[in-house]
Design a protein around this motif. Structure first.
Motif, PDB file in Angstrom:
ATOM      1  N   LYS A 295       5.919   2.983   5.790  1.00  0.00           N
ATOM      2  CA  LYS A 295       6.665   2.620   4.375  1.00  0.00           C
ATOM      3  C   LYS A 295       8.190   2.541   4.713  1.00  0.00           C
ATOM      4  O   LYS A 295       8.826   2.474   3.925  1.00  0.00           O
ATOM      5  CB  LYS A 295       6.441   3.700   3.879  1.00  0.00           C
ATOM      6  CG  LYS A 295       4.544   3.724   3.421  1.00  0.00           C
ATOM      7  CD  LYS A 295       4.460   3.234   2.605  1.00  0.00           C
ATOM      8  CE  LYS A 295       4.997   2.710   1.033  1.00  0.00           C
ATOM      9  NZ  LYS A 295       4.794   1.519   0.676  1.00  0.00           N
TER      10      LYS A 295
ATOM     11  N   ALA B  86       2.486   6.109   8.653  1.00  0.00           N
ATOM     12  CA  ALA B  86       2.381   5.365   7.056  1.00  0.00           C
ATOM     13  C   ALA B  86       3.694   5.934   6.552  1.00  0.00           C
ATOM     14  O   ALA B  86       4.328   4.902   6.221  1.00  0.00           O
ATOM     15  CB  ALA B  86       1.258   6.463   6.579  1.00  0.00           C
TER      16      ALA B  86
ATOM     17  N   ALA C   4      -2.881   5.636   5.626  1.00  0.00           N
ATOM     18  CA  ALA C   4      -3.162   6.963   6.160  1.00  0.00           C
ATOM     19  C   ALA C   4      -4.600   6.749   6.660  1.00  0.00           C
ATOM     20  O   ALA C   4      -5.087   6.412   7.750  1.00  0.00           O
ATOM     21  CB  ALA C   4      -2.557   7.920   5.885  1.00  0.00           C
ATOM     22  N   TYR C   5      -5.562   6.041   5.215  1.00  0.00           N
ATOM     23  CA  TYR C   5      -6.885   6.360   5.188  1.00  0.00           C
ATOM     24  C   TYR C   5      -7.494   5.146   5.332  1.00  0.00           C
ATOM     25  O   TYR C   5      -8.544   5.530   5.953  1.00  0.00           O
ATOM     26  CB  TYR C   5      -7.186   6.248   3.501  1.00  0.00           C
ATOM     27  CG  TYR C   5      -8.629   6.483   3.295  1.00  0.00           C
ATOM     28  CD1 TYR C   5      -9.008   6.995   3.317  1.00  0.00           C
ATOM     29  CD2 TYR C   5      -9.494   5.591   2.953  1.00  0.00           C
ATOM     30  CE1 TYR C   5     -10.639   7.761   3.052  1.00  0.00           C
ATOM     31  CE2 TYR C   5     -10.790   4.867   2.803  1.00  0.00           C
ATOM     32  CZ  TYR C   5     -11.208   6.276   2.223  1.00  0.00           C
ATOM     33  OH  TYR C   5     -12.437   6.232   2.120  1.00  0.00           O
TER      34      TYR C   5
ATOM     35  N   ALA D 217      -0.496  10.098   9.681  1.00  0.00           N
ATOM     36  CA  ALA D 217       0.863  10.190   8.247  1.00  0.00           C
ATOM     37  C   ALA D 217       1.454   9.560   8.595  1.00  0.00           C
ATOM     38  O   ALA D 217       2.687   9.368   8.235  1.00  0.00           O
ATOM     39  CB  ALA D 217       0.304  11.537   8.217  1.00  0.00           C
TER      40      ALA D 217
ATOM     41  N   TRP E  67       0.868  -1.175  -0.362  1.00  0.00           N
ATOM     42  CA  TRP E  67      -0.146  -0.005  -0.172  1.00  0.00           C
ATOM     43  C   TRP E  67       0.673   0.967   0.416  1.00  0.00           C
ATOM     44  O   TRP E  67       1.931   0.941   0.520  1.00  0.00           O
ATOM     45  CB  TRP E  67      -1.093   0.122   1.455  1.00  0.00           C
ATOM     46  CG  TRP E  67      -1.468  -1.475   0.944  1.00  0.00           C
ATOM     47  CD1 TRP E  67      -2.004  -1.961   0.764  1.00  0.00           C
ATOM     48  CD2 TRP E  67      -2.663  -1.427   1.934  1.00  0.00           C
ATOM     49  NE1 TRP E  67      -3.106  -2.953   1.129  1.00  0.00           N
ATOM     50  CE2 TRP E  67      -3.178  -2.423   2.362  1.00  0.00           C
ATOM     51  CE3 TRP E  67      -3.214  -0.916   3.510  1.00  0.00           C
ATOM     52  CZ2 TRP E  67      -4.319  -2.755   2.968  1.00  0.00           C
ATOM     53  CZ3 TRP E  67      -3.955  -1.132   4.775  1.00  0.00           C
ATOM     54  CH2 TRP E  67      -4.858  -2.150   4.151  1.00  0.00           C
ATOM     55  N   SER E  68       0.086   2.334  -0.742  1.00  0.00           N
ATOM     56  CA  SER E  68       0.709   3.955  -0.119  1.00  0.00           C
ATOM     57  C   SER E  68       0.314   4.461   0.629  1.00  0.00           C
ATOM     58  O   SER E  68      -0.013   3.916   1.876  1.00  0.00           O
ATOM     59  CB  SER E  68       0.333   4.417  -1.212  1.00  0.00           C
ATOM     60  OG  SER E  68      -0.779   5.101  -1.054  1.00  0.00           O
ATOM     61  N   ALA E  69       2.114   5.121   1.399  1.00  0.00           N
ATOM     62  CA  ALA E  69       1.514   5.874   1.997  1.00  0.00           C
ATOM     63  C   ALA E  69      -0.083   6.539   2.945  1.00  0.00           C
ATOM     64  O   ALA E  69      -1.131   7.221   4.056  1.00  0.00           O
ATOM     65  CB  ALA E  69       2.206   6.853   3.093  1.00  0.00           C
ATOM     66  N   GLN E  70      -0.431   7.794   1.644  1.00  0.00           N
ATOM     67  CA  GLN E  70      -2.053   7.670   1.706  1.00  0.00           C
ATOM     68  C   GLN E  70      -2.764   5.747   1.461  1.00  0.00           C
ATOM     69  O   GLN E  70      -3.920   6.738   2.415  1.00  0.00           O
ATOM     70  CB  GLN E  70      -2.177   8.124   0.583  1.00  0.00           C
ATOM     71  CG  GLN E  70      -1.643   9.363  -0.162  1.00  0.00           C
ATOM     72  CD  GLN E  70      -0.355   9.509  -0.361  1.00  0.00           C
ATOM     73  OE1 GLN E  70       0.251   7.822  -0.595  1.00  0.00           O
ATOM     74  NE2 GLN E  70       0.890  10.157   0.080  1.00  0.00           N
ATOM     75  N   ASP E  71      -3.169   5.520   1.508  1.00  0.00           N
ATOM     76  CA  ASP E  71      -4.117   4.216   1.626  1.00  0.00           C
ATOM     77  C   ASP E  71      -3.568   4.085   2.815  1.00  0.00           C
ATOM     78  O   ASP E  71      -4.355   3.525   3.784  1.00  0.00           O
ATOM     79  CB  ASP E  71      -2.912   3.023   0.874  1.00  0.00           C
ATOM     80  CG  ASP E  71      -3.360   2.876  -1.095  1.00  0.00           C
ATOM     81  OD1 ASP E  71      -4.176   3.832  -1.245  1.00  0.00           O
ATOM     82  OD2 ASP E  71      -2.604   2.627  -1.838  1.00  0.00           O
TER      83      ASP E  71
ATOM     84  N   GLU F 103      -2.242  14.003  11.460  1.00  0.00           N
ATOM     85  CA  GLU F 103      -0.721  13.946  11.080  1.00  0.00           C
ATOM     86  C   GLU F 103      -0.218  12.920  11.557  1.00  0.00           C
ATOM     87  O   GLU F 103       0.923  12.798  11.866  1.00  0.00           O
ATOM     88  CB  GLU F 103      -0.393  15.555  11.507  1.00  0.00           C
ATOM     89  CG  GLU F 103      -0.525  16.278  12.745  1.00  0.00           C
ATOM     90  CD  GLU F 103      -1.501  16.909  12.691  1.00  0.00           C
ATOM     91  OE1 GLU F 103      -2.776  16.850  11.544  1.00  0.00           O
ATOM     92  OE2 GLU F 103      -1.596  17.980  13.539  1.00  0.00           O
TER      93      GLU F 103
END
Length: 300
Positions: A293, A289, A252-253, A286, A246-250, A283
């Motif tokens: 990563k 995440a 965090a979401y 984030a 997953w991405s960092a955005q994934d 934050e």
């Protein structure tokens, strides 16, 4: 023969004395006690630490929802190879909860795994992660806990076999596995430092996502690489890049909503974790995440 018996008796006494010394409860030193006593609590920030630490996930009554999550009557079970542990009542009831604890009592419990009477806690309570908690955060958490309701439900006794009933022996386990050392080291950015604090410390993610050795210690060489489910059913997924793409955005979401990039949703205990993380500021999610990563591949 009499001489041999005397030697054996002496050896037994020396062994018993060594065991008693090595397993003694070691709490906060005087300097730490004075430093904690001098701090001014911030109740609002204590609530953030309450959710970051996942207190309600284990200490609320099984099946509790909504405001009932703040009634910390205990009872949730945790199966393990060493027996089944039950989260105790940590409400403000002075008899069945921790209503008569001082902030120093809480600090000793969180960072040293010992109760006000010197009893060792079982490491099903994640004090090996909470050892990283900052003094101010403990003071703030204590202040928030004092605002929560009392409940007179007695704590349920743990279901563990001999010799694990001898709590004194946990002192030896602590000497092996209770350490303030971080797993992720090096020159970290402020965001990664915050992520490390939340993942390795308050959020105690490694307690479930890291494999353990034969005596229950975390295998820090395979940090967050996934682990057997303590209940014996299935596995807890790994979070290292070779296990989670997953991405960092994934990430965090997911921590905010419980929804995965594949449109699935969190279930089981992870649903409680998401419920906790949703209370944190964006934050902080984030930062978690970013930490995930930045993990190295597990190599397994």
């Amino acid at each position: 023969m009499e001489r041999i018996l005397r030697v054996l008796v002496v050896l037994a006494l020396v062994g018993a004395a060594a065991f008693w010394y090595l397993t003694r409860p070691i709490g906060l030193d005087g300097e730490s006690v004075a430093a904690i006593d001098a701090l001014t609590p911030d109740v609002a920030h204590g609530e953030t630490m309450f959710w970051a630490g996942g207190c309600a996930s284990c200490h609320a009554a099984p099946g509790a929802t909504g405001d009932d999550m703040l009634v910390l009557s205990g009872g949730d079970s945790l199966a393990s190879p060493f027996g089944t542990f039950y989260a105790p009542n940590i409400s403000q009831d002075p008899t069945h909860g921790i209503g008569d604890w001082s902030v120093i009592d809480l600090a000793n419990a969180l960072t040293h795994g010992i109760g006000p009477d010197g009893t060792h806690f079982y490491p099903a309570f994640p004090y090996t992660s909470y050892v990283h908690l900052e003094r101010q955060d403990i003071v703030d958490l204590n202040a928030f806990l004092k605002t929560l309701p009392a409940d007179s439900t007695p704590s349920k006794a743990h279901d563990v076999p001999f010799p694990f009933t001898i709590r004194r022996g946990i002192g030896l386990w602590d000497r092996l596995f209770l350490t303030p050392d971080w797993v992720m080291t090096g020159d970290l950015s402020p965001e990664l430092e915050r992520g490390r604090y939340l993942v390795e410390g308050a959020g105690h993610c490694g307690e479930c996502h890291t494999p353990r050795n034969a005596i229950g210690g975390l295998d820090r060489n395979r940090w967050l690489a996934g682990a057997a489910n303590p209940s014996g059913e299935g596995t807890v997924p790994g979070l290292t890049p070779d296990k989670l793409d997953w991405s960092a955005q994934d990430i965090a979401y997911y921590l905010e909503t419980g929804f995965t990039p594949d449109f699935d949703s969190a279930g089981g205990h992870m649903a409680n974790v998401v419920s906790n993380m949703a209370h944190l500021p964006p934050e902080d999610r984030a930062a978690i995440a970013a930490y995930i990563k930045a993990l190295p591949a597990s190599g397994s």
